[in-house]
Design an enzyme around this catalytic site. Structure first.
Site, PDB file in Angstrom:
ATOM      1  N   CYS B 177       0.871  -1.328  -0.175  1.00 51.75           N
ATOM      2  CA  CYS B 177       0.157  -0.045  -0.100  1.00 51.75           C
ATOM      3  C   CYS B 177       0.902   1.285   0.012  1.00 51.75           C
ATOM      4  CB  CYS B 177      -0.902   0.064   1.339  1.00 51.75           C
ATOM      5  SG  CYS B 177      -1.656  -1.446   1.534  1.00 51.75           S
ATOM      6  N   HIS B 181       0.898   5.397  -1.370  1.00 51.19           N
ATOM      7  CA  HIS B 181       0.132   6.134  -0.424  1.00 51.19           C
ATOM      8  C   HIS B 181       1.118   6.580   0.834  1.00 51.19           C
ATOM      9  CE1 HIS B 181      -3.383   5.524  -2.507  1.00 51.19           C
ATOM     10  NE2 HIS B 181      -3.163   4.417  -2.500  1.00 51.19           N
ATOM     11  N   ARG B 225     -12.723  -0.941  -1.109  1.00 56.87           N
ATOM     12  CA  ARG B 225     -11.668  -0.143  -1.607  1.00 56.87           C
ATOM     13  C   ARG B 225     -10.426  -1.038  -1.057  1.00 56.87           C
ATOM     14  NH1 ARG B 225      -9.768   3.373  -5.048  1.00 56.87           N
ATOM     15  NH2 ARG B 225      -8.107   1.601  -4.847  1.00 56.87           N
ATOM     16  N   CYS B 229      -7.854  -2.051  -4.100  1.00 56.25           N
ATOM     17  CA  CYS B 229      -6.395  -1.949  -4.072  1.00 56.25           C
ATOM     18  C   CYS B 229      -5.704  -3.322  -4.219  1.00 56.25           C
ATOM     19  CB  CYS B 229      -5.990  -1.314  -2.700  1.00 56.25           C
ATOM     20  SG  CYS B 229      -6.074   0.603  -2.956  1.00 56.25           S
TER      21      CYS B 229
END
Lengths: 209, 268
Positions: B177, B181, B225, B229
């Site tokens: 992730c 991010h 979500r 992802c």
């Protein structure tokens, strides 16, 4: 002697953190094992980490110099070259490959067509890099590659550096954010040679003013 | 409404220095901020009806479902999730908790519910019941502060594991992730990416889910979500309500603490 002592102290101070990291990593492995669906359409092997992924995860992409060196050496050894060792391929095909790249998505909810679930579909380079200045919808997770060859020339060293970088970015930058395109089978050696040509060739739109 | 929209546009303009092309994206976002025009409201209405209706093998409504503040207490419940639940001995987010209630109170089978969780936007499907009920329950915390509890050892552990999971690199793309991010001002193509370590960024994100996704034509929730992802990261399907999704959502929600829910959101 003094430096040795200081190193020993430093190591002693760091050791508990390293242990805590390992424990945490073991817990996360367990979490992953409990949280993904196995069965038809899934590929659980994709969740198994190799040594490089493990180190980059635990250090949050900040490996120690020794870890970085080990990663560089290990990843360099994975690089395979195309038949005939021709590292500059067809830049026009390279241009298609940098734009293309959807695929490899699996599972039972929204899988790609089976033929596209393997690699070889393209690099999807614009997701992260600016290349041809005419393409404005370029991401910025990676550096701009516009004018790549114009800036660096086309010596054998640059060609090999570029090919290697594309094939396995971690041979030069340990824990780079970029996928190991060749090593992970996203692109074939021949495709990487084509993209190398696209980046370096003077005729490539990426190098035109 | 107009001044509110303009105000929001100005806020977005101040939020971050804009690269070329981002000003037009901000304008587009400002237009989407008109809540009266948010189709998510219709899905929330559907969720309200389903919540109160007697359904399932046990012919029961969800009115006795305990989302953490007591049976049937919905006001502000979502704002204090994820949290530890004694009866399941687990930390649960809104959606894993809803699954507990739909199986225990209404008698639905978990496998049956999980067989069709998400509307398929490729087929232009309407939101599923689970998606609609989630949107409705979450909406009962609109305007409230994001304030998940962090008292129970299990809640602390979930947030900590979630952060470690956030950094775990796996799959053929070597992604975690954090690849997308963990830095300011990054984009995939022209899509701006949230930096979860920047409170303002992550508050703006977490406070606007559930959200109406224009590109999907339906309301999407946090579990979707998380799946989305991971699907883009080329992993197998991450399981709905699984410990990893709850841990990730715990981490993200704690990062966003102090933000104010502004629901339903509307996004690309």
């Amino acid at each position: 002697m003094k430096t040795k002592l200081m190193t020993a102290c430093l190591l002693a101070a760091l050791a508990p953190f390293a242990q805590a990291d390992d424990k945490l990593a073991t817990k996360v492995d367990k979490l992953v094992a409990e949280s993904f669906k196995s069965g038809p359409g899934q590929d659980m092997a994709r969740l198994e980490q190799d040594e490089t992924q493990k180190i980059c995860s635990v250090t949050r992409n900040n490996p120690t110099p020794a870890q970085a060196q080990a990663i560089n050496a290990r990843e360099q050894a994975t690089i395979k070259y195309p038949d005939g060792n021709k590292l500059m391929g067809d830049w026009k095909n390279g241009e298609k490959l940098v734009k293309a790249g959807f695929g490899m998505r699996i599972g039972n909810i929204e899988p790609d067509p089976t033929a596209k679930q393997k690699g070889g579909n393209g690099g999807n380079c614009y997701a992260c890099h600016a290349l041809d200045p005419k393409e404005v919808a370029a991401g910025n997770l990676g550096p701009s590659l516009t004018g790549y060859g114009a800036l660096r020339g086309s010596s054998d060293e640059i060609v090999k550096y570029t090919y290697d970088k594309l094939y396995n970015t971690q041979a030069t930058v340990a824990c780079s954010n970029m996928p190991r395109m060749g090593h992970n089978g996203i692109l074939t050696p021949a495709q990487i040679a084509d993209i190398t040509a696209y980046l370096i060739s003077a005729e490539s739109p990426l190098n035109k003013k | 409404m107009k001044s509110k929209v303009m105000g929001l546009g100005a806020m977005l303009a101040l939020a971050a220095p804009m690269a070329w092309g981002e000003a037009s994206v901000a304008d587009y976002r400002a237009q989407l901020a008109d809540k009266d025009a948010n189709p998510g409201i219709l899905i929330i209405d559907k969720g309200e009806r389903l919540f109160h209706e007697k359904r399932g093998p046990k012919n029961a409504s969800l009115e006795k479902c305990d989302f953490g503040l007591g049976p049937g207490k919905l006001k502000g419940a979502y704002a204090q999730l994820p949290r530890y639940f004694k009866d399941t001995n687990k930390v649960q987010d809104l959606e894993s908790r809803l699954l507990t209630c739909m199986t225990k109170l209404q008698g639905f089978s978990e496998d049956e519910l999980k067989a069709k969780l998400y509307a398929d936007q490729r087929l232009n499907e309407d939101n599923t019941d689970v998606e609609a009920i989630t949107a409705y329950v979450a909406f009962q915390s609109d305007g409230m502060k994001i304030n998940p509890p962090l008292k129970h050892a299990a809640e602390k552990e979930a947030a900590k594991l979630g952060e470690a999971m956030f950094w775990r690199r796996h799959g053929p793309m070597d992604f975690s992730c954090a690849t997308c991010h963990a830095e300011d001002g990054k984009r995939v193509r022209l899509q701006s990416l949230v930096n979860v370590y920047k409170p303002k960024d992550i508050q703006a994100t977490m406070s606007t889910w559930p959200t109406y996704r224009v590109s999907h034509g339906v309301v999407r929730n946090m579990q979707h979500r998380m799946w989305d992802c991971h699907w883009q990261m080329r992993t197998p399907d991450i399981d709905y309500g699984s410990p990893a999704t709850v841990a990730l959502i715990s981490f993200l929600t704690h990062q966003a603490k102090g933000g104010t829910y502004d629901l339903p959101g509307m996004k690309r």
